[in-house]
Scaffold this motif. Structure first.
Motif, mmCIF file in Angstrom:
data_model
loop_
_atom_site.group_PDB
_atom_site.id
_atom_site.type_symbol
_atom_site.label_atom_id
_atom_site.label_comp_id
_atom_site.label_asym_id
_atom_site.label_seq_id
_atom_site.Cartn_x
_atom_site.Cartn_y
_atom_site.Cartn_z
ATOM 1 N N VAL A 439 0.769 -1.070 -0.008
ATOM 2 C CA VAL A 439 -0.276 0.159 0.521
ATOM 3 C C VAL A 439 1.119 1.011 -0.108
ATOM 4 C CG1 VAL A 439 -1.809 1.576 1.286
ATOM 5 C CG2 VAL A 439 -1.662 -1.330 1.115
ATOM 6 N N GLY A 440 0.352 2.352 -1.171
ATOM 7 C CA GLY A 440 1.049 3.760 -1.123
ATOM 8 C C GLY A 440 0.405 4.625 -0.509
ATOM 9 N N SER A 441 0.611 5.910 -0.528
ATOM 10 C CA SER A 441 0.275 6.732 0.013
ATOM 11 C C SER A 441 -1.476 6.985 -0.394
ATOM 12 C CB SER A 441 0.350 7.744 -0.434
ATOM 13 O OG SER A 441 1.005 8.315 -1.475
ATOM 14 N N ASN A 442 -1.507 6.037 -1.923
ATOM 15 C CA ASN A 442 -2.691 6.671 -2.347
ATOM 16 C C ASN A 442 -3.548 5.613 -3.244
ATOM 17 O OD1 ASN A 442 -4.359 9.429 -1.455
ATOM 18 N ND2 ASN A 442 -1.757 10.213 -2.076
ATOM 19 N N THR A 443 -2.304 4.839 -3.107
ATOM 20 C CA THR A 443 -1.864 3.391 -4.518
ATOM 21 C C THR A 443 -2.354 2.491 -3.270
ATOM 22 O OG1 THR A 443 -1.674 4.606 -5.591
ATOM 23 C CG2 THR A 443 -1.818 2.932 -6.904
ATOM 24 N N LEU A 444 -3.027 0.759 -4.191
ATOM 25 C CA LEU A 444 -2.324 -0.566 -4.080
ATOM 26 C C LEU A 444 -1.257 -0.420 -4.810
ATOM 27 C CD1 LEU A 444 -5.662 -1.212 -3.271
ATOM 28 C CD2 LEU A 444 -4.389 -0.241 -1.788
ATOM 29 N N PHE A 445 0.085 -1.880 -4.543
ATOM 30 C CA PHE A 445 0.316 -2.184 -5.658
ATOM 31 C C PHE A 445 -0.303 -4.250 -5.394
ATOM 32 C CE2 PHE A 445 2.349 1.435 -4.071
ATOM 33 C CZ PHE A 445 2.650 2.326 -5.554
ATOM 34 N N GLY A 446 0.342 -4.392 -7.085
ATOM 35 C CA GLY A 446 0.258 -6.284 -6.809
ATOM 36 C C GLY A 446 0.678 -6.813 -7.822
ATOM 37 N N GLU A 447 0.059 -7.993 -8.006
ATOM 38 C CA GLU A 447 0.596 -8.764 -9.141
ATOM 39 C C GLU A 447 -0.894 -9.650 -9.466
ATOM 40 O OE1 GLU A 447 3.273 -11.957 -6.332
ATOM 41 O OE2 GLU A 447 4.472 -10.086 -7.472
ATOM 42 N N LEU A 448 -0.136 -10.194 -10.946
ATOM 43 C CA LEU A 448 -1.573 -10.509 -11.148
ATOM 44 C C LEU A 448 -1.278 -11.832 -10.848
ATOM 45 C CD1 LEU A 448 -1.204 -10.473 -15.279
ATOM 46 C CD2 LEU A 448 -2.467 -8.829 -13.451
ATOM 47 N N ALA A 449 -2.547 -12.537 -10.563
ATOM 48 C CA ALA A 449 -2.666 -13.468 -9.222
ATOM 49 C C ALA A 449 -2.133 -14.508 -10.130
ATOM 50 C CB ALA A 449 -4.195 -13.782 -9.326
ATOM 51 N N GLU A 450 -1.963 -14.623 -11.331
ATOM 52 C CA GLU A 450 -2.040 -16.024 -12.197
ATOM 53 C C GLU A 450 -0.388 -16.088 -11.870
ATOM 54 O OE1 GLU A 450 -3.226 -13.550 -14.704
ATOM 55 O OE2 GLU A 450 -4.889 -14.462 -13.114
ATOM 56 N N THR A 451 0.226 -15.177 -11.247
ATOM 57 C CA THR A 451 1.701 -15.539 -11.093
ATOM 58 C C THR A 451 2.151 -15.781 -9.295
ATOM 59 O OG1 THR A 451 2.325 -12.963 -11.712
ATOM 60 C CG2 THR A 451 2.550 -14.171 -13.278
ATOM 61 N N ALA A 452 1.459 -15.467 -8.642
ATOM 62 C CA ALA A 452 1.207 -15.013 -7.835
ATOM 63 C C ALA A 452 0.406 -15.998 -6.957
ATOM 64 C CB ALA A 452 0.827 -13.495 -7.306
ATOM 65 N N PRO A 453 0.618 -16.330 -5.155
ATOM 66 C CA PRO A 453 -0.285 -18.251 -4.628
ATOM 67 C C PRO A 453 -1.780 -16.439 -4.696
ATOM 68 C CG PRO A 453 1.868 -16.601 -3.145
ATOM 69 C CD PRO A 453 1.511 -15.766 -4.486
ATOM 70 N N ALA A 454 -2.573 -17.529 -3.926
ATOM 71 C CA ALA A 454 -3.750 -17.897 -4.440
ATOM 72 C C ALA A 454 -4.528 -16.846 -3.014
ATOM 73 C CB ALA A 454 -4.502 -18.777 -5.192
#
Length: 462
Positions: A439-454
């Protein structure tokens, strides 16, 4: 080819109106530009809600006058128009105070712009702030395919305008007029046109959007909930939103269908803006809000019962005339009870012509400021906790555009959070599962779920 620059102030209604003004001028040969210095026509689409709104408009007119003078030195003619709520409220006064403005057009008369501009080019100073008898929505031009594509995959559609509530602090009934709802077939036609040109998300907007009661094909009144169900069936539309709602209307049986739709329609996002303004019944009565604290909480509870993962935003005014420390503490308590995702908070400032402006028991500025800081601290804590709660979860993100970094895309969560993810540009316009990692100041960061744990899936919205 002539160029028009439209600068919009204030709410989503003004953003929508700015687009429609540009669309109305397009058949006259005007193309939009983001650079006011190169424009042949500058339109300031104003808002009267914020403090010192009129002063800010005149200050902006002064800046635009410098551009107008520079254009004249270059041998090029530039017109300046003032539109929106300040134009509606000030009218002839704008022309009297500054000779650089050529056109003043009220919030109900944008469809007349081509004719007004033509008269201004002939040297006439124009003021048109009368509320029209005809349907201004019918007269406004439709956006071109190019304009729709340029504005992205999310679009505003006005379904209702004006206000009959007459809150004692508010100028909207005087600048936007009485409540009027567009016929539902025209709204559906707008949505179909937008969807056919790549729009995936529709936000229905109005001053009191949940008071919508437009006529259907047979002349029968349609509620906002029923309208939502029809729009949800338009091919290509994946998400629906609406704002701004009034608590009084949300308590009415007219909104039973809307509340039920939050549980029935996956496309209807679980994010509702429901302005409360204050937590004290005494102050709410003085504001003529037509709802109590308990009634507001009842509306919140009904929406949560229909959609348990729903989140709320709100508006607050602190320091309304006569507000005591006890009254303000009730506002803080209400905010604690609801636990908002975020909220817009303002110090009360008098609007000329409104009943509250004549009240004698004005709260000192220092007290208003101190209360505002306390409320903002509370809302900021709630907002940060809300965003942080999604770390380790998966959200369905509507991908909107490229980000600032190479290979980065930006999308919106069901809760309107901006989400950054590294992904291929082919995903723009689609809804993808994204695992939230930070989490940033006004933003969420993530990665495509297919390339990450579920992780846990937060919300549908597909």
């Amino acid at each position: 080819m002539r160029k028009v620059h439209v600068k919009s102030f204030g709410c989503q209604m003004n953003v929508y109106d700015s687009h429609r003004m540009a669309d109305t001028l397009a058949p006259e040969g005007y193309v939009e530009t983001q650079l006011p210095a190169e424009a042949d026509l500058i339109i300031l689409n104003t808002c009267h809600i914020r403090e010192k709104a009129v002063d800010k408009v005149y200050s902006e007119i002064g800046r635009m006058r410098e551009l107008k003078d520079a254009a004249e030195i270059e041998g090029r003619r530039m017109l300046i128009a003032v539109a929106g709520c300040v134009a509606q409220a000030e009218g002839e006064e704008i022309i009297r105070r500054t000779d650089s403005v050529d056109v003043v057009v009220g919030s109900q008369n944008y469809h007349k712009l081509p004719g007004l501009i033509a008269r201004a080019l002939d040297g006439e100073k124009i003021v048109d702030t009368e509320f029209p008898l005809e349907d201004k929505f019918d007269a406004l031009a439709q956006p071109s395919r190019e304009a729709i594509a340029k504005r992205g995959i999310s679009a505003f559609v006005t379904v209702q305008e004006g206000c009959d509530k007459f809150c004692t602090f508010c100028v909207v009934p005087y600048t936007r007029g009485a409540e009027i709802s567009r016929p539902s077939p025209k709204i559906i036609a707008d949505v179909e046109r937008l969807a056919a040109n790549g729009v995936r998300e529709i936000s229905l907007i109005g001053q009191n959007v949940n008071a919508y009661h437009g006529a259907d094909e047979n002349g029968r009144s349609v509620t906002l909930g029923a309208l939502m169900r029809r729009i949800a069936n338009v091919p290509g539309i994946a998400r629906l939103r609406y704002m701004t709602s009034h608590p009084r209307d949300m308590l009415s049986s007219v909104c039973d269908n809307l509340i039920a739709a939050h549980g029935d329609l996956p496309a209807l996002m679980p994010y509702v803006h429901l302005p409360v303004q204050a937590g004290s019944d005494r102050i709410l009565a003085a504001m003529n809000r037509k709802h109590t604290r308990r009634e507001y909480m009842t509306a919140i509870d009904r929406l949560r019962a229909a959609r348990p993962d729903i989140a709320f935003t709100s508006d607050f005014i602190v320091g309304f005339p006569g507000e005591t420390e006890g009254d303000f503490r009730e506002t803080l308590a209400l905010a604690e009870d609801v636990n908002f995702a975020t909220a817009y908070t303002f110090m009360y400032s008098a609007r000329p012509g409104t009943p509250a402006a004549a009240l004698e028991d004005q709260v000192p500025e220092a007290e208003k400021y101190e209360r505002l800081q306390r409320l903002q601290e509370l809302i900021t804590r709630q907002w940060r906790a809300f965003n942080a709660s999604f770390v380790g979860k998966t959200m369905e993100i509507l991908v909107e555009k490229p980000g600032k970094l190479t290979g980065q895309l930006v999308g919106r969560s069901p809760y309107l959070q901006s989400v950054h993810v590294m992904a291929k540009p082919e995903l723009i316009g689609t809804i993808v599962p994204v695992a939230i990692t930070d989490v940033g100041s006004n933003t969420l960061f993530g990665e495509l779920a297919e390339t990450a744990p579920a992780p846990e899936l937060v919300s549908s919205g597909a």
